[in-house]
Motif scaffolding. Structure first.
Motif, PDB file in Angstrom:
ATOM      1  N   ALA A  14       0.824  -1.207   0.000  1.00  0.00           N
ATOM      2  CA  ALA A  14       0.000   0.000   0.000  1.00  0.00           C
ATOM      3  C   ALA A  14       0.862   1.263   0.000  1.00  0.00           C
ATOM      4  N   LEU A  15       1.966   1.262   0.752  1.00  0.00           N
ATOM      5  CA  LEU A  15       2.860   2.417   0.773  1.00  0.00           C
ATOM      6  C   LEU A  15       3.554   2.591  -0.571  1.00  0.00           C
ATOM      7  N   THR A  16       3.954   1.490  -1.198  1.00  0.00           N
ATOM      8  CA  THR A  16       4.571   1.556  -2.523  1.00  0.00           C
ATOM      9  C   THR A  16       3.584   2.127  -3.534  1.00  0.00           C
ATOM     10  N   GLU A  17       2.332   1.713  -3.441  1.00  0.00           N
ATOM     11  CA  GLU A  17       1.289   2.230  -4.330  1.00  0.00           C
ATOM     12  C   GLU A  17       1.076   3.725  -4.099  1.00  0.00           C
ATOM     13  N   ALA A  20       3.793   5.632  -5.830  1.00  0.00           N
ATOM     14  CA  ALA A  20       3.573   5.688  -7.278  1.00  0.00           C
ATOM     15  C   ALA A  20       2.450   6.655  -7.625  1.00  0.00           C
ATOM     16  N   ASP A  21       1.388   6.678  -6.818  1.00  0.00           N
ATOM     17  CA  ASP A  21       0.273   7.594  -7.058  1.00  0.00           C
ATOM     18  C   ASP A  21       0.694   9.047  -6.920  1.00  0.00           C
ATOM     19  N   ASP A  85      19.925   4.505   3.190  1.00  0.00           N
ATOM     20  CA  ASP A  85      19.554   4.698   4.583  1.00  0.00           C
ATOM     21  C   ASP A  85      18.574   5.862   4.702  1.00  0.00           C
ATOM     22  N   ARG A  86      17.875   6.187   3.608  1.00  0.00           N
ATOM     23  CA  ARG A  86      16.971   7.326   3.664  1.00  0.00           C
ATOM     24  C   ARG A  86      15.513   6.886   3.626  1.00  0.00           C
ATOM     25  N   ALA A  87      14.671   7.705   4.252  1.00  0.00           N
ATOM     26  CA  ALA A  87      13.240   7.422   4.292  1.00  0.00           C
ATOM     27  C   ALA A  87      12.623   7.710   2.932  1.00  0.00           C
ATOM     28  N   PRO A  88      11.641   6.917   2.533  1.00  0.00           N
ATOM     29  CA  PRO A  88      10.970   7.174   1.257  1.00  0.00           C
ATOM     30  C   PRO A  88      10.096   8.415   1.335  1.00  0.00           C
ATOM     31  N   GLN A  89       9.789   8.967   0.182  1.00  0.00           N
ATOM     32  CA  GLN A  89       8.877  10.089   0.091  1.00  0.00           C
ATOM     33  C   GLN A  89       7.665   9.650  -0.708  1.00  0.00           C
TER      34      GLN A  89
END
Length: 99
Positions: A14-17, A20-21, A85-89
């Motif tokens: 869900a976070l990956t989606e 992408a959204d 080592d970085r947080a996704p955005q």
């Protein structure tokens, strides 16, 4: 009931989606720590490997479990981009002037 790893896998999906959204959007969100609270029941299999499984109990589900069979756990997940080592955005590319 679903297994705890399946719940975490679906959260990751869900976070990956959501990332992408958000591609191409002007506003970006850093993804910080994620607190997940779940009611779980623990089962063991005594088939020689002594395997323990955590099952997430669905709220209001049809299974009748006594309160003593169910424990509440809280997981704090710190998402990182693979290989870094970085947080996704949750969004696309950077916007001029964005920090």
């Amino acid at each position: 009931m679903i297994e705890l790893p399946v719940m975490i896998r679906e959260l990751r999906r869900a976070l990956t989606e959501a990332m992408a959204d958000g591609d191409g959007e002007a506003i970006r969100f850093d993804l910080g720590p994620i607190d997940v609270e779940a009611s779980v029941t623990v089962t063991t299999e005594a088939n020689g490997s002594a395997k323990v499984k955590f099952w997430v109990v669905e709220a209001g589900g049809g299974a009748k479990l006594s309160q003593s069979d169910v424990q509440r756990i809280t997981l704090t997940l710190h998402p990182k981009m693979a290989g870094t080592d970085r947080a996704p955005q949750i969004s696309g590319g950077s916007v001029p002037g964005e920090r």
